[in-house]
Design a protein around this motif. Structure first.
Motif, short mmCIF file in Angstrom:
data_model
loop_
_atom_site.label_atom_id
_atom_site.label_comp_id
_atom_site.label_asym_id
_atom_site.label_seq_id
_atom_site.Cartn_x
_atom_site.Cartn_y
_atom_site.Cartn_z
N MET A 1 0.85 -1.17 0.00
CA MET A 1 0.00 0.00 0.00
C MET A 1 0.90 1.24 0.00
N ASP B 1 -2.32 5.90 -2.44
CA ASP B 1 -3.56 5.11 -2.47
C ASP B 1 -4.63 5.72 -1.57
N TYR B 2 -4.22 6.52 -0.57
CA TYR B 2 -5.16 7.14 0.37
C TYR B 2 -5.48 8.59 0.02
N VAL C 1 -10.83 1.50 8.67
CA VAL C 1 -10.80 1.37 7.21
C VAL C 1 -11.24 -0.04 6.81
N LYS C 2 -12.27 -0.09 5.97
CA LYS C 2 -12.77 -1.37 5.48
C LYS C 2 -12.03 -1.78 4.21
N CYS C 3 -11.95 -0.86 3.25
CA CYS C 3 -11.23 -1.14 2.01
C CYS C 3 -10.84 0.18 1.35
N VAL C 4 -9.85 0.09 0.45
CA VAL C 4 -9.38 1.25 -0.28
C VAL C 4 -9.42 0.89 -1.76
N THR C 5 -10.26 1.58 -2.51
CA THR C 5 -10.35 1.39 -3.96
C THR C 5 -10.25 2.78 -4.58
N VAL D 1 -12.09 5.55 0.00
CA VAL D 1 -11.73 4.88 1.25
C VAL D 1 -13.03 4.60 1.99
N HIS E 1 -15.74 1.28 8.16
CA HIS E 1 -16.75 0.52 8.89
C HIS E 1 -17.68 1.47 9.63
N ASN F 1 0.18 -1.94 7.94
CA ASN F 1 -0.13 -0.68 8.62
C ASN F 1 1.07 -0.07 9.32
#
Length: 194
Positions: A1, A5-6, A55-59, A62, A65, A103
């Protein structure tokens, strides 16, 4: 990551946009990611932080939950475009990206095609200051099997006390060879005589 990406991605909770991620907050001591720094709009300063555990997912966005803003203490801010300086004040470039694994911050990439490990960060506020280069191998991570053999209760980094312990236990060469760029190669076993 990667940090890219964020950054500049919308923050979504239950498919509803709640803001934009502008950067991350991380621990200077352990390099662990603590939070995402967010703002209601892209061109504003960060006004709230969201725990990295949310954070649940990053596509292309972001997804979280839950949206429970946090104000962690003792974290450093990392955003794209931050200037990096050496310990003596020399300018080293601006951050164009940063790599994360599990992380935790691993390394920084600059616009001058240089790469710096996260363990080299001394201070971070509106700019990053790198620490003075330590003599080899101080500051490197020790592989867990070797650390168990030395029976040292440190945080897993090579320090002067760890080296003294390795010398006292006769394990200095084994410790040094377990660190990059070396690797321990098992000796070839002789086949039994037939």
């Amino acid at each position: 990551m990667y940090l890219s990406d964020y950054v500049n991605k919308p923050i979504l909770v239950s498919k509803e946009q709640r803001g934009v991620c502008l950067g991350v907050g991380f621990s200077l001591k352990s390099q662990a990611l603590k939070c995402l720094l967010c703002a209601p709009a892209p061109q504003q300063a960060p006004t709230f932080a969201v725990s990295i555990s949310a954070v649940k997912c990053v596509t292309e966005h972001v997804a979280l939950h839950r949206l429970r803003t946090v104000l962690p203490t003792g974290f450093a801010r990392l955003t794209l475009g931050m200037p990096i300086y050496a310990h003596d004040g020399g300018y080293l470039g601006k951050i164009i990206d940063a790599e994360f694994a599990n992380n935790a911050l691993l390394r920084l990439f600059t616009d001058k095609n240089e790469c710096f490990p996260a363990t080299a960060i001394f201070a971070c506020n509106d700019a990053l200051i790198l620490r003075k280069n330590l003599p080899y191998p101080l500051g490197q991570r020790v592989p867990a099997p070797v650390l168990c053999q030395i029976n040292d209760k440190t945080d897993g980094l090579v320090t002067r006390p760890l080296l003294r312990t390795a010398i006292a236990k006769g394990a200095l060469i084994k410790l040094t060879l377990s660190l990059p760029p070396f690797r321990i190669v098992e000796p070839l076993k002789r086949p039994p005589n037939i």
